[in-house]
Design a protein around this motif. Structure first.
Motif, PDB file in Angstrom:
ATOM      1  N   ILE A  34       0.834  -1.206   0.000  1.00 16.20           N
ATOM      2  CA  ILE A  34       0.000   0.000   0.000  1.00 16.20           C
ATOM      3  C   ILE A  34       0.868   1.255   0.000  1.00 16.20           C
ATOM      4  CG2 ILE A  34      -1.623   1.353   1.395  1.00 16.20           C
ATOM      5  CD1 ILE A  34      -2.828  -1.414   2.261  1.00 16.20           C
ATOM      6  N   ILE A  35       1.898   1.260   0.827  1.00 21.07           N
ATOM      7  CA  ILE A  35       2.786   2.431   0.889  1.00 21.07           C
ATOM      8  C   ILE A  35       3.519   2.600  -0.434  1.00 21.07           C
ATOM      9  CG2 ILE A  35       4.821   3.425   2.001  1.00 21.07           C
ATOM     10  CD1 ILE A  35       3.857   2.024   4.610  1.00 21.07           C
ATOM     11  N   ARG A  36       4.004   1.509  -0.998  1.00 21.98           N
ATOM     12  CA  ARG A  36       4.688   1.586  -2.299  1.00 21.98           C
ATOM     13  C   ARG A  36       3.756   2.153  -3.373  1.00 21.98           C
ATOM     14  NH1 ARG A  36       9.187  -0.677  -3.662  1.00 21.98           N
ATOM     15  NH2 ARG A  36      10.417  -1.737  -2.099  1.00 21.98           N
ATOM     16  N   ALA A  37       2.540   1.667  -3.401  1.00 23.86           N
ATOM     17  CA  ALA A  37       1.574   2.156  -4.400  1.00 23.86           C
ATOM     18  C   ALA A  37       1.318   3.646  -4.195  1.00 23.86           C
ATOM     19  CB  ALA A  37       0.276   1.358  -4.313  1.00 23.86           C
ATOM     20  N   HIS A  38       1.189   4.057  -2.943  1.00 24.62           N
ATOM     21  CA  HIS A  38       0.967   5.472  -2.646  1.00 24.62           C
ATOM     22  C   HIS A  38       2.142   6.330  -3.123  1.00 24.62           C
ATOM     23  CE1 HIS A  38      -0.044   9.146  -0.560  1.00 24.62           C
ATOM     24  NE2 HIS A  38       1.133   9.101   0.035  1.00 24.62           N
ATOM     25  N   LEU A  39       3.357   5.920  -2.787  1.00 24.14           N
ATOM     26  CA  LEU A  39       4.534   6.689  -3.190  1.00 24.14           C
ATOM     27  C   LEU A  39       4.668   6.748  -4.709  1.00 24.14           C
ATOM     28  CD1 LEU A  39       7.123   5.441  -0.554  1.00 24.14           C
ATOM     29  CD2 LEU A  39       5.961   7.658  -0.617  1.00 24.14           C
ATOM     30  N   ILE A  61      11.811   4.440  -4.233  1.00 21.85           N
ATOM     31  CA  ILE A  61      10.993   3.834  -3.176  1.00 21.85           C
ATOM     32  C   ILE A  61      11.825   2.823  -2.396  1.00 21.85           C
ATOM     33  CG2 ILE A  61       8.986   2.375  -2.722  1.00 21.85           C
ATOM     34  CD1 ILE A  61       7.651   3.746  -5.175  1.00 21.85           C
ATOM     35  N   ASP A  62      12.633   2.039  -3.119  1.00 22.21           N
ATOM     36  CA  ASP A  62      13.511   1.065  -2.453  1.00 22.21           C
ATOM     37  C   ASP A  62      14.500   1.745  -1.518  1.00 22.21           C
ATOM     38  OD1 ASP A  62      12.277  -1.030  -3.768  1.00 22.21           O
ATOM     39  OD2 ASP A  62      13.804  -1.155  -5.346  1.00 22.21           O
ATOM     40  N   PHE A  63      14.870   2.974  -1.813  1.00 22.91           N
ATOM     41  CA  PHE A  63      15.786   3.729  -0.960  1.00 22.91           C
ATOM     42  C   PHE A  63      15.049   4.339   0.242  1.00 22.91           C
ATOM     43  CE2 PHE A  63      17.894   7.677   0.266  1.00 22.91           C
ATOM     44  CZ  PHE A  63      19.170   7.210   0.529  1.00 22.91           C
ATOM     45  N   VAL A  64      13.894   4.934   0.002  1.00 24.69           N
ATOM     46  CA  VAL A  64      13.154   5.674   1.026  1.00 24.69           C
ATOM     47  C   VAL A  64      12.439   4.763   2.021  1.00 24.69           C
ATOM     48  CG1 VAL A  64      11.160   7.215   1.357  1.00 24.69           C
ATOM     49  CG2 VAL A  64      12.838   7.719  -0.412  1.00 24.69           C
ATOM     50  N   THR A  81       2.122   6.499  -6.972  1.00 25.72           N
ATOM     51  CA  THR A  81       1.065   7.278  -7.627  1.00 25.72           C
ATOM     52  C   THR A  81       1.011   8.727  -7.160  1.00 25.72           C
ATOM     53  OG1 THR A  81      -0.570   6.492  -6.039  1.00 25.72           O
ATOM     54  CG2 THR A  81      -0.383   5.265  -8.087  1.00 25.72           C
ATOM     55  N   ALA A  82       1.178   8.973  -5.865  1.00 22.25           N
ATOM     56  CA  ALA A  82       1.053  10.335  -5.344  1.00 22.25           C
ATOM     57  C   ALA A  82       2.282  11.179  -5.658  1.00 22.25           C
ATOM     58  CB  ALA A  82       0.816  10.305  -3.834  1.00 22.25           C
ATOM     59  N   TYR A  83       3.462  10.560  -5.627  1.00 23.11           N
ATOM     60  CA  TYR A  83       4.704  11.314  -5.818  1.00 23.11           C
ATOM     61  C   TYR A  83       5.448  10.925  -7.084  1.00 23.11           C
ATOM     62  CZ  TYR A  83       3.795  12.639  -1.026  1.00 23.11           C
ATOM     63  OH  TYR A  83       3.205  13.124   0.111  1.00 23.11           O
ATOM     64  N   LEU A  84       4.889   9.967  -7.820  1.00 22.45           N
ATOM     65  CA  LEU A  84       5.496   9.490  -9.064  1.00 22.45           C
ATOM     66  C   LEU A  84       6.945   9.045  -8.873  1.00 22.45           C
ATOM     67  CD1 LEU A  84       4.036  12.199 -11.474  1.00 22.45           C
ATOM     68  CD2 LEU A  84       3.080   9.944 -10.924  1.00 22.45           C
ATOM     69  N   LEU A  85       7.210   8.445  -7.720  1.00 21.12           N
ATOM     70  CA  LEU A  85       8.561   7.966  -7.443  1.00 21.12           C
ATOM     71  C   LEU A  85       8.816   6.664  -8.190  1.00 21.12           C
ATOM     72  CD1 LEU A  85       8.986   8.514  -3.597  1.00 21.12           C
ATOM     73  CD2 LEU A  85       9.906   9.893  -5.455  1.00 21.12           C
ATOM     74  N   PRO A  86       9.988   6.555  -8.802  1.00 20.94           N
ATOM     75  CA  PRO A  86      10.339   5.274  -9.427  1.00 20.94           C
ATOM     76  C   PRO A  86      10.673   4.240  -8.348  1.00 20.94           C
ATOM     77  CG  PRO A  86      12.131   6.845  -9.668  1.00 20.94           C
ATOM     78  CD  PRO A  86      10.986   7.579  -9.021  1.00 20.94           C
ATOM     79  N   GLU A  87      10.629   2.979  -8.718  1.00 23.79           N
ATOM     80  CA  GLU A  87      10.863   1.886  -7.780  1.00 23.79           C
ATOM     81  C   GLU A  87      12.192   2.026  -7.041  1.00 23.79           C
ATOM     82  OE1 GLU A  87       8.983  -0.769  -6.665  1.00 23.79           O
ATOM     83  OE2 GLU A  87       7.381   0.322  -7.675  1.00 23.79           O
TER      84      GLU A  87
END
Length: 73
Positions: free
Chosen positions: A11-16, A27-30, A18-24
């Protein structure tokens, strides 16, 4: 418990994503850093809830809220 944890991560990955357009890779870093920070904040809340004043508990809870809001959660 593990299943629920994985669902929260999804859920958090999907949010990051879609909401922030972060690449994988971002997200793997954050995400691990955020989760470690959140775990530390929750442990601190547990500690102050047992030993300190309502004001300290309030500050601890507020820190958790701030951490979640930093990611838009």
């Amino acid at each position: 418990m593990e299943r629920q944890r994985l669902e929260y991560h999804r859920i958090i990955r999907a949010h990051l994503s879609t909401a922030y357009l972060l690449p994988e890779e971002k997200i793997d870093f954050v995400l691990p850093r955020f989760l470690q920070s959140l775990q530390n904040l929750v442990l601190e809340l547990d500690r102050v809830a047992e030993t300190e004043s309502l004001e300290s508990v309030s500050r601890s809870g507020h820190a958790i809220k701030g951490a979640l809001l930093n990611l838009g959660l």
